[in-house]
Enzyme design. Structure first.
Site, PDB file in Angstrom:
ATOM      1  N   ASP A   8       0.771  -1.235   0.002  1.00  0.00           N
ATOM      2  CA  ASP A   8      -0.051   0.139  -0.082  1.00  0.00           C
ATOM      3  C   ASP A   8       1.055   1.137   0.052  1.00  0.00           C
ATOM      4  O   ASP A   8       2.198   1.244  -0.256  1.00  0.00           O
ATOM      5  CB  ASP A   8      -0.974  -0.023   1.175  1.00  0.00           C
ATOM      6  CG  ASP A   8      -0.228  -0.273   2.439  1.00  0.00           C
ATOM      7  OD1 ASP A   8       0.846   0.072   2.516  1.00  0.00           O
ATOM      8  OD2 ASP A   8      -0.893  -0.668   3.501  1.00  0.00           O
ATOM      9  N   GLU A  34       1.211 -10.418  -0.739  1.00  0.00           N
ATOM     10  CA  GLU A  34       1.726  -9.345  -0.555  1.00  0.00           C
ATOM     11  C   GLU A  34       3.044  -9.352   0.106  1.00  0.00           C
ATOM     12  O   GLU A  34       3.346 -10.130   1.201  1.00  0.00           O
ATOM     13  CB  GLU A  34       0.558  -8.500   0.448  1.00  0.00           C
ATOM     14  CG  GLU A  34       1.117  -7.148   0.818  1.00  0.00           C
ATOM     15  CD  GLU A  34       0.003  -6.206   1.471  1.00  0.00           C
ATOM     16  OE1 GLU A  34       0.313  -5.030   1.402  1.00  0.00           O
ATOM     17  OE2 GLU A  34      -0.719  -7.010   2.204  1.00  0.00           O
TER      18      GLU A  34
END
Length: 489
Positions: free
Chosen positions: A84, A470
């Site tokens: 992110d 991720e």
């Protein structure tokens, strides 16, 4: 980080095969993996990037140049935590501590990569010093609202969300994040002590101040900041482990007996079988055990015993093991982002093995003799699994080998770079064409280690499966040490 961390689970499994008496012949290129694991941090940089010759991942460019302006301070720099565009200081500081510890214990083995590790550390410490000194009585601990950021799929260079600034203070304490910040700065001060004494002194001076704040105004930053950090990086373990960790690092950096007295008065005596950005007990005990094994100070014997208790809970053929292993031999702690625990614990295995070698020491888990090679062999097995010796025959480090994850959960990697597509995609414009597609990511985040396979050794390589696909800074920050250790053997 889009995934959520839960409380530790406890398992038991027997894998005596991992613990053969002699080290296995290396089948992986640890030097190549080491270089790439450090290069990864260039892809996570926030702020104004350096000239092209020192920014090898050219698809990244400047971002977050106004960070801190909401609070009228300069908080430009640092790292985005994972896939992110948020700067969470709690895991960032832990990453920095682990990079620094790796540099200290493996300075010769790192060879030409030592300077690259220093650069990676300084990118974080420059930012952490700003966070600690910008406003008296305040420690800034993050930039970017994660709840808003996670609703967008856009490049960091295009961020149009509000860059909310978060902080702790006397009235809103955060002993956990403050003590971890102190640990990071103290550890880094040792890394720079011989190469930049002025910077080293700045880091240590700031570390002392931040630790004093952490110890004097006690409380969890999770309670002070709520949904700004939870459930993303809640301090599930409380703050006592960070106080122990921070004091241990300041003790090593200063040799000031007051930090030893603080440690003895803290009463952090619980058992543990995990080590991560949240739970530092095991790491602090290994670090303090160095006093017994390397410095031969008998007053550190209790920490050595605690460190050995931890190892006995990790080793697969120990009668006290509480750690599960997959059929393929991977240590398995939690289903979300499991490789973060693997790399952190593996770092402790190689570090403690080094301390044992220094003292020519062994210990027992029940009737099982544990030598330095016992720990090294398990560490090698975990590293080799990550690099491709696994049932999927897949390297879980992006860009290492020929078969590696192509669809990682990472905004910057999955969206075309500004060079190829100068126009912004906007907050939601990237979801349909780039998030949900099965096409490989256009930008290769070299060195990134993903969350990893499930407990059946299966990895689907799906961008939407963030708990497995991720990458994160703290996964890489912890594996640099083991890779350097194995490179030098």
């Amino acid at each position: 980080m889009d995934s959520i961390k839960g409380p530790p689970l406890f398992y038991s499994f027997f894998l005596a095969l991992l613990l053969c008496s002699n080290a296995v012949q290396a089948s992986q290129n640890y030097e190549d993996a080491l270089a790439k694991s450090i290069l990864f941090f260039q892809g996570q940089r926030s702020g104004r990037l350096p000239l092209s010759q020192s920014q090898n991942l050219r698809w990244r460019s400047a971002s977050g140049l106004g960070d801190g302006s909401q609070a009228r301070v300069n908080l430009v720099g640092g790292y985005y935590d994972a896939g992110d565009n948020v700067k969470f200081n709690f895991p960032m500081a832990y990453t920095t501590t682990m990079l620094s510890w790796s540099a200290l214990e493996n300075s010769k083995r790192l060879g030409p990569q030592l300077e690259n590790v220093r650069v990676a550390i300084r990118w974080a410490t420059d930012y952490l010093v700003k966070c600690a000194t910008a406003t008296p009585g305040v420690l800034y601990v993050g930039v970017g609202d994660p709840n808003v950021d996670h609703k967008c799929w856009e490049r960091p260079e295009d961020m149009d969300t509000v860059r909310t600034v978060y902080s702790v203070s006397r009235n809103k304490p955060g002993s956990d994040v403050a003590a971890e910040t102190a640990a990071a700065l103290a550890a880094a001060s040792l890394v720079f002590r011989k190469v930049d004494s002025a910077y080293s002194k700045l880091l240590l001076r700031t570390a002392k101040s931040v630790f004093q704040f952490a110890a004097q105004y006690r409380g969890s930053y999770s309670d002070s900041l709520g949904s700004a950090v939870c459930p993303f990086y809640c301090s599930y373990s409380g703050y006592k482990d960070e106080l122990l960790w921070g004091a241990a690092w300041l003790l090593r950096a200063t040799k000031d007996v007051s930090y030893r007295n603080f440690i003895d008065s803290l009463g952090a005596h619980g058992s543990t079988d995990i080590f991560s950005w949240d739970d530092k007990l095991a790491g602090a005990r290994v670090l303090l055990a160095r006093g017994s094994l390397v410095a031969n100070d008998k007053s550190y014997e209790p920490f050595k015993q605690q460190a050995q208790d931890f190892m006995c809970r990790i080793l697969p053929n120990s009668p006290y093991s509480t750690t599960q292993y997959t059929r393929g031999g991977l240590m398995f702690k939690l289903p979300d982002n499991n490789l973060q625990y693997v790399t952190s614990i593996t770092n402790l295995l190689t570090t403690y093995a080094k301390y044992m070698q220094s003292a020519k020491s062994t210990f027992n888990c029940g009737n099982i003799l544990i030598t330095p090679n016992t720990l090294i062999n398990l560490a090698r097995k975990q590293v080799d699994y990550i690099l491709g010796d696994n049932p999927m025959r897949m390297s879980y480090m992006v860009g290492y080998g020929t078969n590696f994850p192509k669809r990682i959960h990472h905004r910057g990697s999955s969206l075309p770079s500004k060079t190829t597509h100068p126009q912004s995609f906007g907050c939601e414009g990237g979801f349909q064409p780039f998030y949900y597609t099965s096409n490989p990511n256009p930008n290769i985040l070299v060195g990134a280690i993903v969350g990893g396979p499930n407990n059946n050794d299966f990895y689907p390589d799906e961008r939407t499966d963030y708990s497995h696909s991720e990458p994160a800074t703290y996964i890489n920050g912890a594996i640099v040490g083991p890779l350097a250790f194995l490179s030098g053997r």
